[in-house]
Design a protein around this motif. Structure first.
Motif, PDB file in Angstrom:
ATOM      1  N   LYS A 133      -6.058  11.646   8.230  1.00  0.00           N
ATOM      2  CA  LYS A 133      -5.049  10.496   8.173  1.00  0.00           C
ATOM      3  C   LYS A 133      -4.248  10.420   7.088  1.00  0.00           C
ATOM      4  CE  LYS A 133      -7.626   7.981  11.209  1.00  0.00           C
ATOM      5  NZ  LYS A 133      -8.620   6.252  11.434  1.00  0.00           N
ATOM      6  N   ALA A 134      -4.772  10.783   5.664  1.00  0.00           N
ATOM      7  CA  ALA A 134      -4.176  10.829   4.679  1.00  0.00           C
ATOM      8  C   ALA A 134      -3.075  11.955   4.549  1.00  0.00           C
ATOM      9  CB  ALA A 134      -4.986  10.902   3.353  1.00  0.00           C
ATOM     10  N   ALA A 135      -3.432  13.030   5.127  1.00  0.00           N
ATOM     11  CA  ALA A 135      -2.397  14.031   5.334  1.00  0.00           C
ATOM     12  C   ALA A 135      -1.176  13.758   6.352  1.00  0.00           C
ATOM     13  CB  ALA A 135      -3.181  15.479   5.707  1.00  0.00           C
ATOM     14  N   GLU A 136      -1.369  12.923   7.394  1.00  0.00           N
ATOM     15  CA  GLU A 136      -0.572  12.362   8.298  1.00  0.00           C
ATOM     16  C   GLU A 136       0.380  11.480   7.604  1.00  0.00           C
ATOM     17  OE1 GLU A 136      -2.585  10.693  11.304  1.00  0.00           O
ATOM     18  OE2 GLU A 136      -3.199  12.703  12.157  1.00  0.00           O
ATOM     19  N   ARG A 137      -0.096  10.846   6.497  1.00  0.00           N
ATOM     20  CA  ARG A 137       0.715   9.715   5.613  1.00  0.00           C
ATOM     21  C   ARG A 137       1.383  10.552   4.663  1.00  0.00           C
ATOM     22  NH1 ARG A 137      -4.145   6.474   5.703  1.00  0.00           N
ATOM     23  NH2 ARG A 137      -4.519   7.214   3.755  1.00  0.00           N
ATOM     24  N   GLY A 138       1.212  11.672   4.370  1.00  0.00           N
ATOM     25  CA  GLY A 138       1.926  12.434   3.323  1.00  0.00           C
ATOM     26  C   GLY A 138       1.206  12.505   1.935  1.00  0.00           C
TER      27      GLY A 138
END
Length: 162
Positions: A133-138
């Motif tokens: 999820k953190a990777a999706e937010r950048g």
């Protein structure tokens, strides 16, 4: 084929005083299958059956004594109940044989290790989901580290200017 032990070991196993030792009485049946050498005089000593109790109290060996009882603490009572030895805390007696208590502690230890492994796997899965999820937010560890160093250097520069 099973002649892994020396002749002296065979002679020790057939010694009458060592007849009641659990390990030796279990391995003796293995050695009876192999032909014993007749060169040792010790191996021909008279033997008493392992299940026969000694008639004299002076002949009683330490491993033949009845199991010793230990006082049970509150934690031990909980262990005995959680392992399933007793139904409730009120059913646990004040004194329990130490073999029973040791066996219950071993089972409890294994049970706790399994629980900790399950909890560890659950936390790993949660961290994987949070990371995705953190990777999706950048967000990334490198970006957060760079941001922390930038703020730290700014605060250090402010302190030098004062």
């Amino acid at each position: 084929m099973l002649r892994l032990f020396t002749k002296t070991a065979l002679a020790r196993i057939s010694h009458p005083k060592l007849e009641n030792v659990r390990f030796l009485s279990q391995t003796k049946c293995v050695f009876e299958k192999t032909p014993a050498s007749s060169t040792s005089n010790e191996s021909q000593s008279p033997q008493t059956p392992a299940n026969q109790a000694p008639t004299d109290a002076a002949q009683t060996q330490p491993w033949q004594k009845k199991s010793q009882y230990r006082n049970v603490t509150n934690f031990d009572k909980r262990v005995l109940v959680s392992v399933g030895k007793y139904k409730s805390l009120n059913d646990v007696p004040d004194k329990v044989p130490h073999e029973t208590l040791d066996r219950a502690r071993d089972k409890f230890r294994v049970k706790m290790c399994i629980y900790m492994m399950v909890v560890c796997v659950i936390f790993c899965i949660v961290q994987i989901i949070r990371g995705k999820k953190a990777a999706e937010r950048g967000e990334s560890v490198v970006n957060s580290n760079m941001e922390w160093h930038r703020k730290y250097n700014e605060e250090a520069a402010k302190k030098e200017n004062k």
